[in-house]
Design a protein around this motif. Sequence first.
Motif, PDB file in Angstrom:
ATOM      1  N   VAL A 150       5.557   3.998  -0.996  1.00  0.00           N
ATOM      2  CA  VAL A 150       5.115   2.608  -0.917  1.00  0.00           C
ATOM      3  C   VAL A 150       5.683   1.899   0.305  1.00  0.00           C
ATOM      4  CG1 VAL A 150       4.919   2.462  -3.424  1.00  0.00           C
ATOM      5  CG2 VAL A 150       7.000   1.659  -2.312  1.00  0.00           C
ATOM      6  N   VAL A 151       4.893   0.970   0.817  1.00  0.00           N
ATOM      7  CA  VAL A 151       5.352   0.081   1.872  1.00  0.00           C
ATOM      8  C   VAL A 151       4.779  -1.302   1.595  1.00  0.00           C
ATOM      9  CG1 VAL A 151       3.432   0.797   3.387  1.00  0.00           C
ATOM     10  CG2 VAL A 151       5.426  -0.394   4.353  1.00  0.00           C
ATOM     11  N   ALA A 152       5.660  -2.288   1.566  1.00  0.00           N
ATOM     12  CA  ALA A 152       5.265  -3.679   1.408  1.00  0.00           C
ATOM     13  C   ALA A 152       5.638  -4.425   2.678  1.00  0.00           C
ATOM     14  CB  ALA A 152       5.962  -4.314   0.203  1.00  0.00           C
ATOM     15  N   SER A 153       4.821  -5.387   3.055  1.00  0.00           N
ATOM     16  CA  SER A 153       5.107  -6.133   4.281  1.00  0.00           C
ATOM     17  C   SER A 153       4.472  -7.515   4.214  1.00  0.00           C
ATOM     18  CB  SER A 153       4.560  -5.390   5.512  1.00  0.00           C
ATOM     19  OG  SER A 153       3.157  -5.527   5.596  1.00  0.00           O
ATOM     20  N   ASN A 154       4.795  -8.302   5.226  1.00  0.00           N
ATOM     21  CA  ASN A 154       4.165  -9.611   5.351  1.00  0.00           C
ATOM     22  C   ASN A 154       2.736  -9.509   5.879  1.00  0.00           C
ATOM     23  OD1 ASN A 154       4.536  -8.961   8.042  1.00  0.00           O
ATOM     24  ND2 ASN A 154       5.960 -10.632   8.482  1.00  0.00           N
TER      25      ASN A 154
ATOM     26  N   ILE B 162       3.408  -6.996  10.476  1.00  0.00           N
ATOM     27  CA  ILE B 162       4.115  -5.934  11.203  1.00  0.00           C
ATOM     28  C   ILE B 162       3.763  -4.536  10.697  1.00  0.00           C
ATOM     29  CG2 ILE B 162       6.040  -7.493  11.681  1.00  0.00           C
ATOM     30  CD1 ILE B 162       7.685  -5.924   9.649  1.00  0.00           C
ATOM     31  N   ILE B 163       2.845  -4.460   9.741  1.00  0.00           N
ATOM     32  CA  ILE B 163       2.567  -3.164   9.125  1.00  0.00           C
ATOM     33  C   ILE B 163       1.958  -2.173  10.113  1.00  0.00           C
ATOM     34  CG2 ILE B 163       0.331  -3.965   8.254  1.00  0.00           C
ATOM     35  CD1 ILE B 163       2.735  -1.346   6.694  1.00  0.00           C
ATOM     36  N   ASP B 164       1.094  -2.619  11.009  1.00  0.00           N
ATOM     37  CA  ASP B 164       0.481  -1.688  11.967  1.00  0.00           C
ATOM     38  C   ASP B 164       1.531  -1.091  12.904  1.00  0.00           C
ATOM     39  OD1 ASP B 164      -2.000  -2.098  10.891  1.00  0.00           O
ATOM     40  OD2 ASP B 164      -2.597  -3.619  12.352  1.00  0.00           O
ATOM     41  N   GLU B 165       2.550  -1.854  13.232  1.00  0.00           N
ATOM     42  CA  GLU B 165       3.623  -1.356  14.086  1.00  0.00           C
ATOM     43  C   GLU B 165       4.571  -0.430  13.318  1.00  0.00           C
ATOM     44  OE1 GLU B 165       7.100  -3.118  17.087  1.00  0.00           O
ATOM     45  OE2 GLU B 165       5.789  -4.497  15.953  1.00  0.00           O
ATOM     46  N   LEU B 166       4.762  -0.699  12.032  1.00  0.00           N
ATOM     47  CA  LEU B 166       5.674   0.090  11.205  1.00  0.00           C
ATOM     48  C   LEU B 166       5.068   1.389  10.733  1.00  0.00           C
ATOM     49  CD1 LEU B 166       8.336   0.400   9.610  1.00  0.00           C
ATOM     50  CD2 LEU B 166       7.297  -1.001   7.802  1.00  0.00           C
ATOM     51  N   ARG B 167       3.778   1.390  10.423  1.00  0.00           N
ATOM     52  CA  ARG B 167       3.166   2.542   9.755  1.00  0.00           C
ATOM     53  C   ARG B 167       3.304   3.864  10.525  1.00  0.00           C
ATOM     54  NH1 ARG B 167      -1.497   0.485   7.697  1.00  0.00           N
ATOM     55  NH2 ARG B 167      -0.526   0.242   5.654  1.00  0.00           N
ATOM     56  N   PRO B 168       3.214   3.919  11.841  1.00  0.00           N
ATOM     57  CA  PRO B 168       3.354   5.200  12.526  1.00  0.00           C
ATOM     58  C   PRO B 168       4.691   5.910  12.276  1.00  0.00           C
ATOM     59  CG  PRO B 168       2.375   3.602  14.000  1.00  0.00           C
ATOM     60  CD  PRO B 168       2.816   2.847  12.789  1.00  0.00           C
ATOM     61  N   TYR B 169       5.699   5.149  11.876  1.00  0.00           N
ATOM     62  CA  TYR B 169       6.998   5.758  11.604  1.00  0.00           C
ATOM     63  C   TYR B 169       7.086   6.315  10.176  1.00  0.00           C
ATOM     64  CZ  TYR B 169       8.413   3.215  15.818  1.00  0.00           C
ATOM     65  OH  TYR B 169       8.509   2.730  17.099  1.00  0.00           O
ATOM     66  N   LEU B 170       6.124   5.970   9.335  1.00  0.00           N
ATOM     67  CA  LEU B 170       6.148   6.357   7.923  1.00  0.00           C
ATOM     68  C   LEU B 170       5.458   7.703   7.753  1.00  0.00           C
ATOM     69  CD1 LEU B 170       5.224   2.873   6.394  1.00  0.00           C
ATOM     70  CD2 LEU B 170       7.509   3.864   6.662  1.00  0.00           C
ATOM     71  N   VAL B 171       6.236   8.765   7.890  1.00  0.00           N
ATOM     72  CA  VAL B 171       5.669  10.119   7.787  1.00  0.00           C
ATOM     73  C   VAL B 171       6.518  10.959   6.831  1.00  0.00           C
ATOM     74  CG1 VAL B 171       4.634  10.043  10.065  1.00  0.00           C
ATOM     75  CG2 VAL B 171       6.992  10.846   9.816  1.00  0.00           C
TER      76      VAL B 171
ATOM     77  N   ARG C 209       0.842  -1.190   0.000  1.00  0.00           N
ATOM     78  CA  ARG C 209       0.000   0.000   0.000  1.00  0.00           C
ATOM     79  C   ARG C 209       0.880   1.243   0.000  1.00  0.00           C
ATOM     80  NH1 ARG C 209      -5.441  -0.733   1.608  1.00  0.00           N
ATOM     81  NH2 ARG C 209      -6.055  -2.817   0.873  1.00  0.00           N
ATOM     82  N   GLN C 210       0.229   2.410   0.016  1.00  0.00           N
ATOM     83  CA  GLN C 210       0.941   3.649   0.271  1.00  0.00           C
ATOM     84  C   GLN C 210       1.126   3.787   1.782  1.00  0.00           C
ATOM     85  OE1 GLN C 210       0.308   7.139  -2.215  1.00  0.00           O
ATOM     86  NE2 GLN C 210      -1.498   6.131  -3.091  1.00  0.00           N
ATOM     87  N   TRP C 211       1.994   4.727   2.172  1.00  0.00           N
ATOM     88  CA  TRP C 211       2.301   4.887   3.591  1.00  0.00           C
ATOM     89  C   TRP C 211       1.055   5.198   4.421  1.00  0.00           C
ATOM     90  CZ3 TRP C 211       7.551   7.883   4.458  1.00  0.00           C
ATOM     91  CH2 TRP C 211       8.584   7.162   3.848  1.00  0.00           C
ATOM     92  N   ASP C 212       0.091   5.894   3.825  1.00  0.00           N
ATOM     93  CA  ASP C 212      -1.122   6.252   4.567  1.00  0.00           C
ATOM     94  C   ASP C 212      -2.183   5.156   4.537  1.00  0.00           C
ATOM     95  OD1 ASP C 212      -2.087   6.370   1.989  1.00  0.00           O
ATOM     96  OD2 ASP C 212      -2.551   8.522   2.029  1.00  0.00           O
ATOM     97  N   GLY C 213      -1.858   4.016   3.925  1.00  0.00           N
ATOM     98  CA  GLY C 213      -2.787   2.894   3.885  1.00  0.00           C
ATOM     99  C   GLY C 213      -3.643   2.827   2.639  1.00  0.00           C
ATOM    100  N   SER C 214      -3.583   3.848   1.792  1.00  0.00           N
ATOM    101  CA  SER C 214      -4.394   3.850   0.574  1.00  0.00           C
ATOM    102  C   SER C 214      -3.750   2.980  -0.504  1.00  0.00           C
ATOM    103  CB  SER C 214      -4.587   5.280   0.062  1.00  0.00           C
ATOM    104  OG  SER C 214      -3.342   5.881  -0.238  1.00  0.00           O
ATOM    105  N   MET C 215      -4.532   2.693  -1.534  1.00  0.00           N
ATOM    106  CA  MET C 215      -4.044   1.852  -2.620  1.00  0.00           C
ATOM    107  C   MET C 215      -3.003   2.593  -3.461  1.00  0.00           C
ATOM    108  SD  MET C 215      -5.552  -1.076  -2.348  1.00  0.00           S
ATOM    109  CE  MET C 215      -5.304  -1.832  -3.958  1.00  0.00           C
ATOM    110  N   ILE C 216      -2.163   1.835  -4.135  1.00  0.00           N
ATOM    111  CA  ILE C 216      -1.188   2.417  -5.057  1.00  0.00           C
ATOM    112  C   ILE C 216      -1.928   3.087  -6.213  1.00  0.00           C
ATOM    113  CG2 ILE C 216       0.772   1.958  -6.568  1.00  0.00           C
ATOM    114  CD1 ILE C 216       1.371   1.487  -3.642  1.00  0.00           C
ATOM    115  N   HIS C 217      -1.479   4.272  -6.597  1.00  0.00           N
ATOM    116  CA  HIS C 217      -2.074   5.009  -7.710  1.00  0.00           C
ATOM    117  C   HIS C 217      -1.054   5.025  -8.847  1.00  0.00           C
ATOM    118  CE1 HIS C 217      -3.960   8.088 -10.113  1.00  0.00           C
ATOM    119  NE2 HIS C 217      -4.986   8.148  -9.289  1.00  0.00           N
TER     120      HIS C 217
END
Length: 297
Positions: free
Chosen positions: A281-285, A288-297, A266-274
């Motif tokens: 972009v962020v890809a994950s298994n 761990i995405i919920d733990e990682l996403r707050p750092y993606l600003v 997805r995109q860092w904000d959780g939306s779909m790729i445009h």
Amino acid sequence: MMPPVAYMETIDGWPWMKRVQPMDMKQLALDVARVTQDAGKHALTDQTNPHDLSTNYVHGESQFTSDVDDRLVRFIKNRLTHLGSFDGFWENRPDNPAPGTRYWCVGSVDGVINFVRNMPEWTVTVSLFEVNNEGSAQPILGVVHAPALGLTYLAARGQGAIRERRTPLGTKREKIMPSMAKTLQGSVVCFGMSYFPEESKRALNVVSSIAGKPADIKRVGPASLDLCKVADGTYDAYFEPHLHKWDVPAVSAGAIVVWEAQGKLRQWDGSMIHWRRENDVVASNGLIIDELRPYLV
């Protein structure tokens, strides 16, 4: 489904199998993989020939690879036009393509700096986009081939994701899936960064903020290969800000591999790729995405 009719012909001295409808997406992905592997042999020869390591880079291209890219893309496009009935290439699609139309998206060398500096981490990529009923084009097939590593990743919608590895005993083909790491602590994360300073700072700020949590943070690239290494469990996550329109071939090919392996992209904000604008972009298994996403600003 009845198997497609097939017959052999030759293009540019290379044999290929022409298939007609009904389309077998799994077989089409295998055919495209053969095309990228043939093209990769030529590009690998170009890399191993002596060349200038001090070339200048403009928009992801270099003086050395521009000629390689031209021949690579021309070779692949020539072969793809004979694999089935499609509606053209991504860069020539109309502004409002009709639902159901399909467009090949052919990438130049992904990982230009690695290629020029004689590193093995670079890829040849091809994806196939299909326009859905809402008029949105989405990738439905992707191939990422790393010639110097002897690796090919391929996936098609509803068919899963496969990794081919060149071994001393021949080619080994296996289905892939992401890792099972449940927390950022002790994980292995990779990231990408731009040669534009302000864009690179965003990536490095994230690296700094998560330092000490993952067991390791890698920076190898290119984007297509990083995505595939999330898909096969080598990395638990990958992130990169500001992927540009010239990154679409690489990211779209890697995206379908991630999705078909049951990973998340997805995109860092959780939306779909445009696919018509820049993406963080962020890809994950997926664990761990919920733990990682707050750092993606």
